[in-house]
Design a protein around this motif. Structure first.
Motif, PDB file in Angstrom:
ATOM      1  N   LEU A   9       0.823  -1.198   0.000  1.00 35.23           N
ATOM      2  CA  LEU A   9       0.000   0.000   0.000  1.00 35.23           C
ATOM      3  C   LEU A   9       0.860   1.252   0.000  1.00 35.23           C
ATOM      4  N   PRO A  10       0.565   2.230  -0.872  1.00 35.33           N
ATOM      5  CA  PRO A  10       1.312   3.488  -0.858  1.00 35.33           C
ATOM      6  C   PRO A  10       1.083   4.246   0.447  1.00 35.33           C
ATOM      7  N   ASP A  11       1.987   5.161   0.737  1.00 34.84           N
ATOM      8  CA  ASP A  11       1.833   5.986   1.934  1.00 34.84           C
ATOM      9  C   ASP A  11       0.636   6.923   1.815  1.00 34.84           C
ATOM     10  N   GLN A  12       0.332   7.353   0.602  1.00 37.28           N
ATOM     11  CA  GLN A  12      -0.813   8.217   0.345  1.00 37.28           C
ATOM     12  C   GLN A  12      -1.963   7.383  -0.228  1.00 37.28           C
ATOM     13  N   PRO A  13      -3.178   7.903  -0.235  1.00 43.85           N
ATOM     14  CA  PRO A  13      -4.282   7.162  -0.861  1.00 43.85           C
ATOM     15  C   PRO A  13      -3.923   6.755  -2.285  1.00 43.85           C
ATOM     16  N   PRO A  14      -4.188   5.511  -2.667  1.00 40.90           N
ATOM     17  CA  PRO A  14      -3.764   5.033  -3.993  1.00 40.90           C
ATOM     18  C   PRO A  14      -4.559   5.673  -5.117  1.00 40.90           C
ATOM     19  N   THR A  15      -3.912   5.735  -6.271  1.00 41.66           N
ATOM     20  CA  THR A  15      -4.591   6.212  -7.477  1.00 41.66           C
ATOM     21  C   THR A  15      -5.337   5.079  -8.181  1.00 41.66           C
ATOM     22  N   ALA A  16      -4.947   3.834  -7.896  1.00 43.34           N
ATOM     23  CA  ALA A  16      -5.589   2.642  -8.457  1.00 43.34           C
ATOM     24  C   ALA A  16      -5.222   1.460  -7.561  1.00 43.34           C
ATOM     25  N   VAL A  17      -5.970   0.381  -7.727  1.00 42.09           N
ATOM     26  CA  VAL A  17      -5.750  -0.815  -6.910  1.00 42.09           C
ATOM     27  C   VAL A  17      -5.775  -2.040  -7.813  1.00 42.09           C
ATOM     28  N   PHE A  18      -4.815  -2.941  -7.597  1.00 46.56           N
ATOM     29  CA  PHE A  18      -4.831  -4.247  -8.234  1.00 46.56           C
ATOM     30  C   PHE A  18      -5.299  -5.297  -7.242  1.00 46.56           C
ATOM     31  N   VAL A  19      -6.155  -6.205  -7.695  1.00 44.98           N
ATOM     32  CA  VAL A  19      -6.389  -7.475  -7.007  1.00 44.98           C
ATOM     33  C   VAL A  19      -5.687  -8.516  -7.865  1.00 44.98           C
ATOM     34  N   ALA A  20      -4.618  -9.105  -7.313  1.00 44.42           N
ATOM     35  CA  ALA A  20      -3.680  -9.892  -8.121  1.00 44.42           C
ATOM     36  C   ALA A  20      -3.794 -11.373  -7.832  1.00 44.42           C
TER      37      ALA A  20
END
Length: 331
Positions: free
Chosen positions: A57-68
């Motif tokens: 998880l990035p330190d800031q809110p993510p711009t996108a998310v993968f479910v891998a």
């Protein structure tokens, strides 16, 4: 997959001589006993089965998310390097061990395509609830790509904004030689519990030798595969290949020119069926089956991040201009 078929061939004689006919074993899903849950280190499925989870998880809110989704005999650790790259570029990744793999119960037993697809749909719903208003993408490697395709075209598809398919496992029976299909059927119905390995096949899944040595030493990676699990995988590949023309999401397909696991012919068949308006196809010169972990992996990581940012833009590597070479290639 080429390894899958090659593993089947030595089984034929022993299966013909088998005296007891047996059915392939599929681990049964339990009854619905709870709502699925997303915890720190696991997803708890509807039947209370735990699916070990890793998240980057990035330190800031993510711009996108993968479910891998990992490949056959692998587990969620497969995404350590690419997910770290994406995390540093603002993209979150959630990867879980699929049923029958990694740290799950019934490890080594096939779970069935429909159950694996249901787990994926539930996982996406949980991730969406944690990251509302953020685009969510499926990312499937090899077998994971086949699960993603099967789920995305099923009756209850996951709610995603697109998907990335890395060397998707689409070598269905319709594209296999007859003797491969016969050997597999005999093995799965006569000696389903027998195990086989890939030793001695001379197949090179990646040019990253250090990484391959680490996999060989990793006890969580399955080294001896039940024949009925291979049969289940081929069933899934049948489903994935048949599903290609029903994919109605933006999709990025990545394939290595040197892939020795999933042959070019079934890959071409799948790509020809994908709706062209929604598809970006990237072919990597010098790439192998394990594109996300090859020596040139960072090029692929960068392309994936760029596609998520703008699916209509050319990829930084230019690999999306190489698709014609795959369609012109001979087996």
């Amino acid at each position: 997959m080429r390894r899958v078929a090659a593993l089947c061939l030595p089984l034929a004689l022993g299966c013909v001589l088998g005296v007891v006919a047996c059915a392939p074993r599929v681990q049964p899903p339990g009854p619905v006993v709870r709502a699925p849950a997303l915890e720190t280190d696991r997803i708890v499925a509807h039947d209370n089965i735990s699916l070990p989870l890793r998240a980057w998880l990035p330190d800031q809110p993510p711009t996108a998310v993968f479910v891998a989704l990992h490949g056959f005999n692998d587990y969620s650790n497969a995404f350590t390097a690419p997910a770290a790259y994406w995390r540093d570029n603002g993209i979150a990744t959630y990867a879980y061990d699929q049923r029958g793999f990694g740290g799950t119960v019934y490890r080594g037993q096939w779970a069935g395509a429909d159950v694996m697809a249901r787990d994926l749909t539930d996982a996406v719903a949980l991730v969406r609830a944690r990251h509302p208003a953020v685009p969510v993408y499926l990312l499937g490697v090899s077998m994971g790509g086949a699960v993603a395709m099967h789920a995305a075209t099923g009756d209850t598809p996951p709610d995603v904004d697109g998907m990335v398919l890395v060397a998707p496992a689409v070598w269905g029976r319709s594209t296999m030689p007859l003797h491969y299909r016969v050997a597999l059927w005999l093995g799965a119905h006569s000696l389903p519990w027998a195990t086989v390995t890939g030793r001695g096949l001379g197949i090179k899944p990646s040019d990253n030798i250090e990484m391959l040595r680490a996999l060989s030493a990793d006890p969580m990676v399955i080294k001896e595969t039940r024949v009925d699990a291979i049969d289940g995988l081929v069933d899934l590949m049948d489903e994935a290949l048949a599903a290609a023309d029903r994919v109605d999401l933006p999709v990025l397909v990545l394939y290595g020119e040197n892939d020795q696991i999933v042959p070019k012919a079934p890959t071409r068949a799948m790509l020809e069926r994908l709706p062209a308006a929604n598809s970006t196809i990237a072919i990597y010169d010098g790439g192998y089956h394990m594109l996300l972990r090859d020596l040139q992996a960072e090029i692929v990581h960068r392309d994936v991040a760029a596609w998520v940012a703008d699916p209509a833009a050319p990829l930084p590597s230019g690999a999306d201009g190489n698709a014609g070479a795959l369609f012109a290639a001979e087996e």
